[in-house]
Design an enzyme around this catalytic site. Structure first.
Site, PDB file in Angstrom:
ATOM      1  N   SER A 132       0.831  -1.194   0.000  1.00  0.00           N
ATOM      2  CA  SER A 132       0.000   0.000   0.000  1.00  0.00           C
ATOM      3  C   SER A 132       0.868   1.247   0.000  1.00  0.00           C
ATOM      4  CB  SER A 132      -0.865  -0.038   1.268  1.00  0.00           C
ATOM      5  OG  SER A 132      -2.174   0.345   0.971  1.00  0.00           O
TER       6      SER A 132
ATOM      7  N   ARG B 298      -7.135   3.750  -1.571  1.00  0.00           N
ATOM      8  CA  ARG B 298      -6.607   5.041  -1.124  1.00  0.00           C
ATOM      9  C   ARG B 298      -6.573   6.081  -2.233  1.00  0.00           C
ATOM     10  NH1 ARG B 298      -2.706   5.064   2.873  1.00  0.00           N
ATOM     11  NH2 ARG B 298      -2.361   2.890   2.333  1.00  0.00           N
TER      12      ARG B 298
ATOM     13  N   ARG C  98      -3.861   6.494  11.948  1.00  0.00           N
ATOM     14  CA  ARG C  98      -2.688   6.222  11.101  1.00  0.00           C
ATOM     15  C   ARG C  98      -1.380   6.832  11.614  1.00  0.00           C
ATOM     16  NH1 ARG C  98      -2.072   7.318   6.423  1.00  0.00           N
ATOM     17  NH2 ARG C  98      -1.305   5.310   5.680  1.00  0.00           N
TER      18      ARG C  98
ATOM     19  N   CYS D 277      -6.509  10.146  26.111  1.00  0.00           N
ATOM     20  CA  CYS D 277      -5.599   9.958  27.252  1.00  0.00           C
ATOM     21  C   CYS D 277      -4.440   9.086  26.821  1.00  0.00           C
ATOM     22  CB  CYS D 277      -6.347   9.318  28.406  1.00  0.00           C
ATOM     23  SG  CYS D 277      -7.653  10.381  28.960  1.00  0.00           S
TER      24      CYS D 277
HETATM   25  N1  LLP Z   1      -6.619  -4.997  -2.448  1.00  0.00           N
HETATM   26  C1  LLP Z   1      -6.223  -5.743  -1.395  1.00  0.00           C
HETATM   27  C2  LLP Z   1      -6.256  -7.177  -1.488  1.00  0.00           C
HETATM   28  C3  LLP Z   1      -5.784  -5.107  -0.232  1.00  0.00           C
HETATM   29  O1  LLP Z   1      -5.386  -5.851   0.793  1.00  0.00           O
HETATM   30  C4  LLP Z   1      -5.768  -3.690  -0.159  1.00  0.00           C
HETATM   31  C5  LLP Z   1      -5.321  -3.008   1.048  1.00  0.00           C
HETATM   32  C6  LLP Z   1      -6.205  -2.959  -1.275  1.00  0.00           C
HETATM   33  C7  LLP Z   1      -6.618  -3.642  -2.406  1.00  0.00           C
HETATM   34  C8  LLP Z   1      -6.272  -1.456  -1.302  1.00  0.00           C
HETATM   35  O2  LLP Z   1      -5.041  -0.857  -1.104  1.00  0.00           O
HETATM   36  P1  LLP Z   1      -4.896   0.738  -1.351  1.00  0.00           P
HETATM   37  O3  LLP Z   1      -5.075   0.993  -2.840  1.00  0.00           O
HETATM   38  O4  LLP Z   1      -5.968   1.412  -0.572  1.00  0.00           O
HETATM   39  O5  LLP Z   1      -3.554   1.059  -0.859  1.00  0.00           O
HETATM   40  N2  LLP Z   1      -4.858   0.520   6.679  1.00  0.00           N
HETATM   41  C9  LLP Z   1      -3.649   0.794   5.937  1.00  0.00           C
HETATM   42  C10 LLP Z   1      -3.599   0.149   4.630  1.00  0.00           C
HETATM   43  C11 LLP Z   1      -3.866  -1.337   4.693  1.00  0.00           C
HETATM   44  C12 LLP Z   1      -4.278  -1.763   3.386  1.00  0.00           C
HETATM   45  C13 LLP Z   1      -4.655  -3.183   3.377  1.00  0.00           C
HETATM   46  N3  LLP Z   1      -5.021  -3.653   2.102  1.00  0.00           N
HETATM   47  C14 LLP Z   1      -3.393   2.287   5.867  1.00  0.00           C
HETATM   48  O6  LLP Z   1      -4.101   3.024   6.539  1.00  0.00           O
HETATM   49  O7  LLP Z   1      -2.473   2.727   5.194  1.00  0.00           O
END
Ligand code: LLP
Length: 454
Positions: A227, A310, A351, A382
């Site tokens: 990501s 994202r 994040r 807190c």
């Molecule tokens: N496809 C799969 C199989 C995934 O596991 C993910 C993200 C995406 C697509 C989408 O990825 P993006 O285009 O949004 O980067 N919570 C973390 C990111 C974890 C992403 C997990 N999988 C953050 O806040 O950066």
């Protein structure tokens, strides 16, 4: 006062009016604060739609150039609500879900099952059954156990074979500016393409297992490498590995699978000066590289898909806060840092605390001519790690009651929000052409109390 508005990392609808106050898609920040309160997540609908359409167009054009089709799935984990599912579907995207909850929201939005995918390394029988019931277009399996469970569910229900992709790990890991490639994997997702000893790799074993079940239809192979990726070469290396696996499976069984998904992970700008991945450029690079790989392997190209989350919703969102306490803290003999507390924090954006993620903030209710000072924006939890913006220059006269906006919070903000310290989660409002519309209302203390059974 220095301001990065308009421009990245803000959404395209963000501007300042003559008094220096922020306006999003024709709606002044002060009006937003008065109508929906703070903190609030604000989504610029036109910006989000344009990014969705931009990814679809860029990939369709680049892959058409090499003779391949492509589908774009919006990764709902970044942020999903009924309206957002409709917007991206209107723009020609499909929706990737990662739980029964995400699936339910996409279905409520009216996205047809055929345009949905279901992910997860530990899907429950209920989640798999929901997917089968609604004819979900692809279930991305992640283990041998899941393959057996899904086949048994289809057998028990009857009906058509379930469309399945196998999630593989290619050893390519990316995120930030670099990618690394390792043969073996020590993480929970996917099945490795690396064989251990003389046997088949876990990925090949899973593909053969799917083919052995008449209840399952092997649609293709799936790979997601990470990501916030800013270096496109990881996608190209992973795509080559997946195409080689596809060719090896064809040689072994005569089955050349129709589809390959390259996952999500397209990086965005979080700070002024960051350079986001350009969808046109990455689409061209990846298309050229898969075409070359398929030619070397002597196999026709599959249909491709990608899953950006994202990159669609992140830059379209900002969070609006109200400043409360302002406290100068002497760090050492030379440095003083102004701690600016806002009315949210790690419960609406985990994040920074979780990943050390950097954000950009500006005072947006007024124009200030005060010299800027080194500031840290913190929340009201807190916990000393409750940081919203680690380091930013803010006007030295920032004070209680000021409105402060944090850019590029559309992805993984609300979707990872919590009720820590029993704060209520902020609303998500959409703005477009001077209109404000609530997509998710603010949680109330009554909502929290309603869960408590006494
Ligand atoms: N496809 C799969 C199989 C995934 O596991 C993910 C993200 C995406 C697509 C989408 O990825 P993006 O285009 O949004 O980067 N919570 C973390 C990111 C974890 C992403 C997990 N999988 C953050 O806040 O950066």
């Amino acid at each position: 006062m220095s301001t990065s508005i308009p421009g990245e990392p803000w959404s395209t609808g963000v501007a300042r009016d003559d008094e220096g106050a922020l306006v999003v898609a024709g709606v002044p920040a002060a009006r937003l604060a008065a109508e929906v309160g703070t903190p609030a997540y604000v989504l610029d609908e036109a910006d989000l739609r344009a990014r969705a359409a931009g990814y679809r167009r860029a990939f369709a054009a680049a892959f058409a150039e090499v003779g391949a089709g492509v589908d774009v799935y919006y990764a709902g984990k970044a942020f999903l609500s009924v309206a957002v599912a409709r917007w991206v579907h209107d723009e020609g995207l499909r929706v990737d879900t990662a739980s029964g909850g995400e699936l339910a929201v996409a279905l409520r939005a009216g996205v047809p099952g055929a345009d949905l995918g279901l992910h997860g390394n530990n899907k429950s029988d209920d989640e798999l059954a929901l997917a089968l019931e609604h004819g979900v277009g692809r279930i991305i399996v992640d283990s041998l156990v899941e393959i057996e469970r899904l086949a048994a569910l289809v057998r028990a229900r009857g009906g058509a074979p379930a469309p399945v992709m196998v999630r593989v790990t290619t050893g390519v890991h990316a995120g930030g500016h670099e990618y690394i490639s390792t043969a073996h994997e020590d993480q929970k997702f996917g099945l490795s393409v690396a064989a251990h000893g003389d046997g088949d790799s876990p990925a090949m074993t899973a593909l053969l297992a799917v083919l052995s079940h008449p209840e399952l239809h092997l649609l293709g192979i799936h790979s997601h490498i990470g990501s916030q990726i800013l270096d496109p070469s990881g996608f190209e290396v992973a795509a080559r590995v997946v195409l080689a696996l596809r060719a090896a499976l064809a040689e072994r069984t005569g089955v050349l699978v129709d589809e390959v998904d390259l996952g999500g992970g397209y990086g965005i700008a979080y700070l002024p000066g960051d350079v986001a991945l350009d969808p046109d450029r990455i689409a061209k690079d990846v298309a050229a590289s898969v075409a070359a790989a398929a030619a070397e392997l002597g196999t026709p190209l599959p249909r491709f898909s990608i899953e950006p989350g994202r990159a669609i919703v992140g830059p379209a969102g900002l969070t609006l806060y109200t400043v409360g306490t302002v406290k100068p803290v002497r760090v050492d003999d030379e440095t003083e840092r102004l701690y600016v507390s806002v009315d949210g924090g790690m419960s609406d954006n985990i994040r920074p605390a979780l990943y050390g993620a950097r954000y950009h903030a500006e005072v947006v209710g007024r124009l200030s001519s005060a010299p800027s000072v080194l500031a840290r924006v913190v929340g009201k939890h807190c916990e000393s790690g409750d940081v919203v913006v680690h380091e930013v220059q803010l006007p030295g006269d920032v004070r209680a009651g000021d409105l402060l906006a944090v850019a590029a919070t559309g992805a993984y903000g609300r979707s990872m929000a919590s009720n820590y310290n029993l704060l209520t989660r902020p609303p998500v409002v959409a703005v477009r052409g001077g209109e404000v519309r609530t997509l998710l209302r603010r949680e109330t203390v009554d909502d929290l109390l309603a869960l408590d059974q006494g």
